[in-house]
Design a protein around this motif. Structure first.
Motif, PDB file in Angstrom:
ATOM      1  N   LEU A 355       1.126  -0.998   0.104  1.00  0.00           N
ATOM      2  CA  LEU A 355      -0.384  -0.007  -0.156  1.00  0.00           C
ATOM      3  C   LEU A 355       0.622   1.612  -0.051  1.00  0.00           C
ATOM      4  CD1 LEU A 355      -2.730  -0.864   2.237  1.00  0.00           C
ATOM      5  CD2 LEU A 355      -2.712  -1.572   0.009  1.00  0.00           C
ATOM      6  N   TYR A 356       2.293   1.178   0.632  1.00  0.00           N
ATOM      7  CA  TYR A 356       2.675   2.859   1.107  1.00  0.00           C
ATOM      8  C   TYR A 356       2.795   2.754  -0.777  1.00  0.00           C
ATOM      9  CZ  TYR A 356       6.807   4.542   0.610  1.00  0.00           C
ATOM     10  OH  TYR A 356       8.873   5.615  -0.019  1.00  0.00           O
ATOM     11  N   VAL A 357       3.638   1.466  -1.670  1.00  0.00           N
ATOM     12  CA  VAL A 357       4.567   1.337  -3.186  1.00  0.00           C
ATOM     13  C   VAL A 357       3.378   1.903  -3.541  1.00  0.00           C
ATOM     14  CG1 VAL A 357       5.204  -0.030  -4.787  1.00  0.00           C
ATOM     15  CG2 VAL A 357       5.886  -0.454  -2.289  1.00  0.00           C
ATOM     16  N   VAL A 358       2.191   1.532  -3.870  1.00  0.00           N
ATOM     17  CA  VAL A 358       1.725   2.175  -4.688  1.00  0.00           C
ATOM     18  C   VAL A 358       0.426   3.114  -4.503  1.00  0.00           C
ATOM     19  CG1 VAL A 358      -0.834   2.088  -5.281  1.00  0.00           C
ATOM     20  CG2 VAL A 358      -0.125  -0.339  -4.748  1.00  0.00           C
ATOM     21  N   GLY A 359       0.981   4.010  -3.326  1.00  0.00           N
ATOM     22  CA  GLY A 359       1.029   5.435  -2.888  1.00  0.00           C
ATOM     23  C   GLY A 359       1.650   6.018  -3.030  1.00  0.00           C
ATOM     24  N   GLY A 436       4.562  -1.812  -9.397  1.00  0.00           N
ATOM     25  CA  GLY A 436       5.141  -1.601 -11.206  1.00  0.00           C
ATOM     26  C   GLY A 436       3.741  -1.193 -12.155  1.00  0.00           C
ATOM     27  N   LEU A 437       2.570  -2.523 -10.998  1.00  0.00           N
ATOM     28  CA  LEU A 437       1.990  -2.038 -11.550  1.00  0.00           C
ATOM     29  C   LEU A 437       1.292  -0.741 -12.333  1.00  0.00           C
ATOM     30  CD1 LEU A 437      -0.770  -4.021 -13.521  1.00  0.00           C
ATOM     31  CD2 LEU A 437      -1.970  -4.199 -11.169  1.00  0.00           C
ATOM     32  N   ALA A 438       1.071  -0.461 -10.812  1.00  0.00           N
ATOM     33  CA  ALA A 438       0.778   0.639 -10.484  1.00  0.00           C
ATOM     34  C   ALA A 438       1.458   1.659 -11.827  1.00  0.00           C
ATOM     35  CB  ALA A 438       1.104   1.627  -9.457  1.00  0.00           C
ATOM     36  N   VAL A 439       2.106   2.018 -11.764  1.00  0.00           N
ATOM     37  CA  VAL A 439       3.449   2.821 -12.559  1.00  0.00           C
ATOM     38  C   VAL A 439       2.708   2.931 -14.433  1.00  0.00           C
ATOM     39  CG1 VAL A 439       5.545   3.172 -13.889  1.00  0.00           C
ATOM     40  CG2 VAL A 439       5.703   2.649 -11.777  1.00  0.00           C
ATOM     41  N   LEU A 440       2.372   1.225 -14.579  1.00  0.00           N
ATOM     42  CA  LEU A 440       1.832   0.782 -15.365  1.00  0.00           C
ATOM     43  C   LEU A 440       0.605   1.159 -16.009  1.00  0.00           C
ATOM     44  CD1 LEU A 440       1.988  -0.701 -18.454  1.00  0.00           C
ATOM     45  CD2 LEU A 440       0.888  -2.544 -17.074  1.00  0.00           C
ATOM     46  N   LEU A 441      -0.341   1.520 -15.065  1.00  0.00           N
ATOM     47  CA  LEU A 441      -1.368   2.255 -14.797  1.00  0.00           C
ATOM     48  C   LEU A 441      -1.572   3.369 -15.035  1.00  0.00           C
ATOM     49  CD1 LEU A 441      -3.630  -0.055 -13.132  1.00  0.00           C
ATOM     50  CD2 LEU A 441      -3.892   0.117 -15.146  1.00  0.00           C
ATOM     51  N   TRP A 442      -0.765   3.804 -14.290  1.00  0.00           N
ATOM     52  CA  TRP A 442      -0.549   5.793 -13.995  1.00  0.00           C
ATOM     53  C   TRP A 442       0.049   6.209 -15.916  1.00  0.00           C
ATOM     54  CZ3 TRP A 442       4.405   8.061 -14.254  1.00  0.00           C
ATOM     55  CH2 TRP A 442       4.324   9.273 -13.916  1.00  0.00           C
ATOM     56  N   GLY A 443       0.804   4.939 -16.655  1.00  0.00           N
ATOM     57  CA  GLY A 443       1.879   5.317 -17.003  1.00  0.00           C
ATOM     58  C   GLY A 443       0.965   5.607 -19.276  1.00  0.00           C
ATOM     59  N   ALA A 444      -0.304   4.356 -19.080  1.00  0.00           N
ATOM     60  CA  ALA A 444      -0.604   3.680 -19.735  1.00  0.00           C
ATOM     61  C   ALA A 444      -1.686   4.317 -19.647  1.00  0.00           C
ATOM     62  CB  ALA A 444      -0.232   2.445 -20.187  1.00  0.00           C
ATOM     63  N   ALA A 456      -3.859  -3.914  -5.258  1.00  0.00           N
ATOM     64  CA  ALA A 456      -3.471  -4.717  -3.841  1.00  0.00           C
ATOM     65  C   ALA A 456      -4.232  -4.986  -2.413  1.00  0.00           C
ATOM     66  CB  ALA A 456      -2.688  -2.544  -3.290  1.00  0.00           C
ATOM     67  N   GLY A 457      -5.842  -3.794  -3.086  1.00  0.00           N
ATOM     68  CA  GLY A 457      -6.230  -4.496  -1.641  1.00  0.00           C
ATOM     69  C   GLY A 457      -6.761  -5.914  -1.608  1.00  0.00           C
ATOM     70  N   LEU A 458      -7.055  -6.439  -3.120  1.00  0.00           N
ATOM     71  CA  LEU A 458      -7.659  -7.769  -3.475  1.00  0.00           C
ATOM     72  C   LEU A 458      -6.211  -8.549  -2.682  1.00  0.00           C
ATOM     73  CD1 LEU A 458      -9.426 -10.327  -5.137  1.00  0.00           C
ATOM     74  CD2 LEU A 458      -7.883  -9.347  -6.917  1.00  0.00           C
ATOM     75  N   LEU A 476      -5.040 -18.989  -4.363  1.00  0.00           N
ATOM     76  CA  LEU A 476      -4.342 -18.250  -3.711  1.00  0.00           C
ATOM     77  C   LEU A 476      -3.418 -17.232  -4.838  1.00  0.00           C
ATOM     78  CD1 LEU A 476      -4.574 -19.870  -0.217  1.00  0.00           C
ATOM     79  CD2 LEU A 476      -5.172 -17.589  -0.215  1.00  0.00           C
ATOM     80  N   ASP A 477      -2.946 -17.835  -5.419  1.00  0.00           N
ATOM     81  CA  ASP A 477      -1.665 -17.708  -6.510  1.00  0.00           C
ATOM     82  C   ASP A 477      -2.146 -16.633  -6.901  1.00  0.00           C
ATOM     83  OD1 ASP A 477      -0.284 -19.634  -4.933  1.00  0.00           O
ATOM     84  OD2 ASP A 477      -0.136 -21.068  -6.817  1.00  0.00           O
ATOM     85  N   LEU A 478      -3.511 -15.754  -6.954  1.00  0.00           N
ATOM     86  CA  LEU A 478      -3.215 -14.600  -7.798  1.00  0.00           C
ATOM     87  C   LEU A 478      -2.956 -13.655  -7.267  1.00  0.00           C
ATOM     88  CD1 LEU A 478      -7.494 -15.343  -8.366  1.00  0.00           C
ATOM     89  CD2 LEU A 478      -5.536 -15.503 -10.632  1.00  0.00           C
ATOM     90  N   SER A 479      -2.488 -14.345  -6.472  1.00  0.00           N
ATOM     91  CA  SER A 479      -1.479 -12.813  -5.221  1.00  0.00           C
ATOM     92  C   SER A 479      -0.445 -13.052  -5.540  1.00  0.00           C
ATOM     93  CB  SER A 479      -2.525 -12.639  -3.767  1.00  0.00           C
ATOM     94  OG  SER A 479      -1.091 -11.819  -3.852  1.00  0.00           O
ATOM     95  N   PRO A 480       0.911 -12.259  -6.099  1.00  0.00           N
ATOM     96  CA  PRO A 480       1.899 -12.304  -5.731  1.00  0.00           C
ATOM     97  C   PRO A 480       2.996 -12.954  -4.789  1.00  0.00           C
ATOM     98  CG  PRO A 480       1.727  -9.346  -6.238  1.00  0.00           C
ATOM     99  CD  PRO A 480       0.113 -10.547  -6.307  1.00  0.00           C
ATOM    100  N   PHE A 481       1.949 -12.637  -3.572  1.00  0.00           N
ATOM    101  CA  PHE A 481       2.784 -12.576  -2.869  1.00  0.00           C
ATOM    102  C   PHE A 481       2.581 -14.561  -2.480  1.00  0.00           C
ATOM    103  CE2 PHE A 481       2.130  -8.116  -1.705  1.00  0.00           C
ATOM    104  CZ  PHE A 481       2.714  -7.819  -1.396  1.00  0.00           C
ATOM    105  N   GLY A 482       1.388 -15.363  -2.844  1.00  0.00           N
ATOM    106  CA  GLY A 482       1.844 -17.079  -2.797  1.00  0.00           C
ATOM    107  C   GLY A 482       2.574 -17.705  -3.557  1.00  0.00           C
ATOM    108  N   HIS A 483       3.610 -16.560  -4.429  1.00  0.00           N
ATOM    109  CA  HIS A 483       4.606 -17.402  -4.789  1.00  0.00           C
ATOM    110  C   HIS A 483       5.875 -17.476  -4.669  1.00  0.00           C
ATOM    111  CE1 HIS A 483       1.714 -17.730  -8.572  1.00  0.00           C
ATOM    112  NE2 HIS A 483       1.698 -16.688  -8.180  1.00  0.00           N
ATOM    113  N   LEU A 484       5.485 -16.634  -3.143  1.00  0.00           N
ATOM    114  CA  LEU A 484       7.497 -16.074  -2.227  1.00  0.00           C
ATOM    115  C   LEU A 484       7.354 -17.648  -0.779  1.00  0.00           C
ATOM    116  CD1 LEU A 484       6.728 -12.479  -1.596  1.00  0.00           C
ATOM    117  CD2 LEU A 484       8.251 -13.530  -2.971  1.00  0.00           C
ATOM    118  N   PRO A 485       8.916 -17.909  -0.880  1.00  0.00           N
ATOM    119  CA  PRO A 485       8.764 -18.710  -0.300  1.00  0.00           C
ATOM    120  C   PRO A 485       8.148 -18.720   1.676  1.00  0.00           C
ATOM    121  CG  PRO A 485      10.915 -17.719  -1.128  1.00  0.00           C
ATOM    122  CD  PRO A 485       9.731 -17.484  -1.230  1.00  0.00           C
TER     123      PRO A 485
END
Length: 522
Positions: A355-359, A436-444, A456-458, A476-485
């Motif tokens: 949330l900090y990064v997106v903001g 990075g997704l926030a950068v993509l949405l803002w840029g494009a 981010a809330g999802l 659960l794997d729809l979130s990038p956090f689901g792929h971390l060790p």
């Protein structure tokens, strides 16, 4: 002309602008409490288990500071204890965003001055903003009440009104802040500081008193919501206290709104030095975002210190409840309950850190829409150079706050400093992906940039509530956090972390390339 002329039109405009944000907030905030009832009923399926759990929670000062005391060991009482405080805080955050958006942000961008040139009363914009907040909080209250009605209509209604009332209380706090400050950023920061103080007072009061609520708890509006005591012999009169505070603060806001010009404030910004001291766009980005980074850093350090001390008691709190053990292990891995608890906390810090990064990334969008970026870019400053300063604060700041969170966890836990700090730092690739997704949405697609908050809330909802609801792995794997060790305790897995880092680079690259090709504020 009446001071409220045009309120209906402005109210409809506010609701139209919030037609996506308000339903999303209402479903997430209200659904948080409603969705947790089933998991609590499954975890503690007998009166003996619920009584034991309530006694252990009330005996643990750290848990009392986090959630408050347990006033009833019924399923409804446990749901009110587990989710009541956090839904009230989220309703307050929702409300301050809505009110500031339709008051100070409108003035800051100049749109309110244009609207006020028509048949619009002096207090109409403030009234429209508060009505929009009222609609949002009523929706939250309705969802909470409907979701918990099966546990008792009276308790469900009390909890719903407490959550919605707290949201409206901080809506009026934000309304006052919008009159006092010159910028939306300061208005949000001031209201958030009041909210943080209220949470801190409640936490300190509940931590120091095992049998009930202390004076500090009663000094906090969050403590008032807690002391409605839903499903535990409801105290309806506390709702009158909340309503009185809302009325008093609204009266103050209306009084201030009638005594200032559009765009002005009672606390004008301090003039800068005669000669500028910011020589680079990176220095300007740091000047604009340093307050937020320092606040997040302090909060993560304190939270790490608080949660680290709970790790050794995790086994005692869970006891022989196999269902609770399975939830912890799904969230944090299967290498011992203490390690699973620490891994769960590291993952939670990572999800909140996103949330900090997106903001921070979307601060670029705010600079653009407020037309402060255009004069800067009219000089010898390129778009990429301007964006790079803010992105360095966003992505580099995430490293700082996660490092401090890990340090706090390790210091409070008392051992395994390296593995615990590493467990927090390994969350960064997933956190960066959302940035990075926030950068993509803002840029494009700048008009869709706010959708980054929804993503981010999802991710936060999937990581926090998903394991308790026993959602399938594919969801659960729809979130990038689901792929971390799952660290500490698990094995480090480099391929998924490197893939996530690569995805971040690609998203940022495409977003910046799109930024170079589009017009500003379009």
């Amino acid at each position: 002309m009446s001071a409220l002329a045009g309120t209906g039109t402005l109210g409809r405009l506010a609701l139209r602008r919030d037609r996506l944000m308000t339903p999303l907030w209402a479903v997430v905030v209200g659904g948080l409490a409603a969705s947790g009832v089933g998991s609590l009923a499954t975890l503690y399926d007998t009166a003996a288990k619920r009584a034991e759990m309530a006694a252990s929670m009330n005996a643990n000062s750290s848990m009392r500071s986090l959630y408050g005391p347990v006033f009833s060991d019924s399923v409804g009482g446990l749901a009110a204890w587990r989710f009541g405080t956090f839904t009230a805080v989220l309703a307050a955050v929702m409300s301050l965003i809505i009110v500031v958006r339709h008051t100070r942000e409108e003035e800051e961008t100049g749109r309110q001055e244009m609207l006020s040139a028509g048949m619009v009363g002096r207090r109409a914009p403030l009234t429209a903003a508060l009505l929009a907040a009222l609609v949002a909080n009523a929706a939250v209250a309705l969802i909470v009440t409907a979701g918990l009605a099966g546990q008792g209509a009276g308790g469900a209604l009390a909890l719903g009104l407490a959550v919605g009332g707290t949201g409206m209380l901080f809506a009026t706090t934000a309304a006052i802040a919008a009159q006092l400050t010159e910028s939306a950023r300061l208005a949000k920061g001031l209201t958030a500081a009041v909210l943080g103080l209220a949470f801190g007072l409640r936490a300190a009061g509940d931590a120091g008193t095992a049998g009930g609520s202390s004076v500090l708890t009663w000094l906090s509006p969050i403590g008032w919501a807690e002391n409605v005591r839903a499903f535990a012999g409801e105290r309806w009169w506390v709702l009158l206290l909340i309503a009185l505070a809302v009325a008093v603060q609204a009266a103050v806001a209306y009084g201030l709104a009638g005594r200032r010009d559009v765009g002005m404030s009672f606390l004008p910004a301090r003039p800068g030095p005669a000669e500028g001291r910011i020589a680079t766009v990176g220095g300007l980005a740091w000047r604009l975002q340093r307050g937020g980074l320092l606040g997040w850093s302090a909060g993560f350090l304190v939270a790490g210190l608080a949660f680290g001390g709970m790790a050794d008691g995790a086994a005692e709190l869970v006891g022989d409840n196999e269902r609770a053990r399975q939830i912890f292990e799904r969230m944090g891995g299967q290498a011992g309950l203490s390690n699973a608890f620490l891994a769960t906390m590291a993952g939670l810090f990572g999800m909140i850190g996103s949330l900090y990064v997106v903001g921070s990334v979307l601060r670029l969008h705010g600079e653009e829409t407020s037309q402060r970026a255009e004069p800067l870019l009219a000089s010898a400053v390129g778009r990429l150079r301007w964006a790079a300063g803010h992105l360095a604060i966003a992505f580099g700041g995430a490293v700082v706050i996660m490092l401090l969170a890990g340090t706090g966890l390790a210091v409070s836990y008392g051992r395994d400093f390296g593995p615990i700090v590493g467990a927090c730092l390994v969350q960064l690739p997933a956190t960066w992906v959302l940035g990075g997704l926030a950068v993509l949405l803002w840029g494009a697609m700048p008009k869709a940039a706010v959708a980054a908050w929804g993503v981010a809330g999802l991710a936060l909802a999937l990581g926090w509530i998903g394991p308790a609801l026993d959602l399938p792995r594919s969801v659960l794997d729809l979130s990038p956090f689901g792929h971390l060790p799952k660290l500490p305790g698990g094995a480090m897995e480099w391929p998924p972390t490197l893939v996530l880092a690569g995805v971040t680079v690609a998203l940022v690259g495409v977003g910046l390339a799109a930024l170079r090709r589009r017009d500003l504020t379009t």
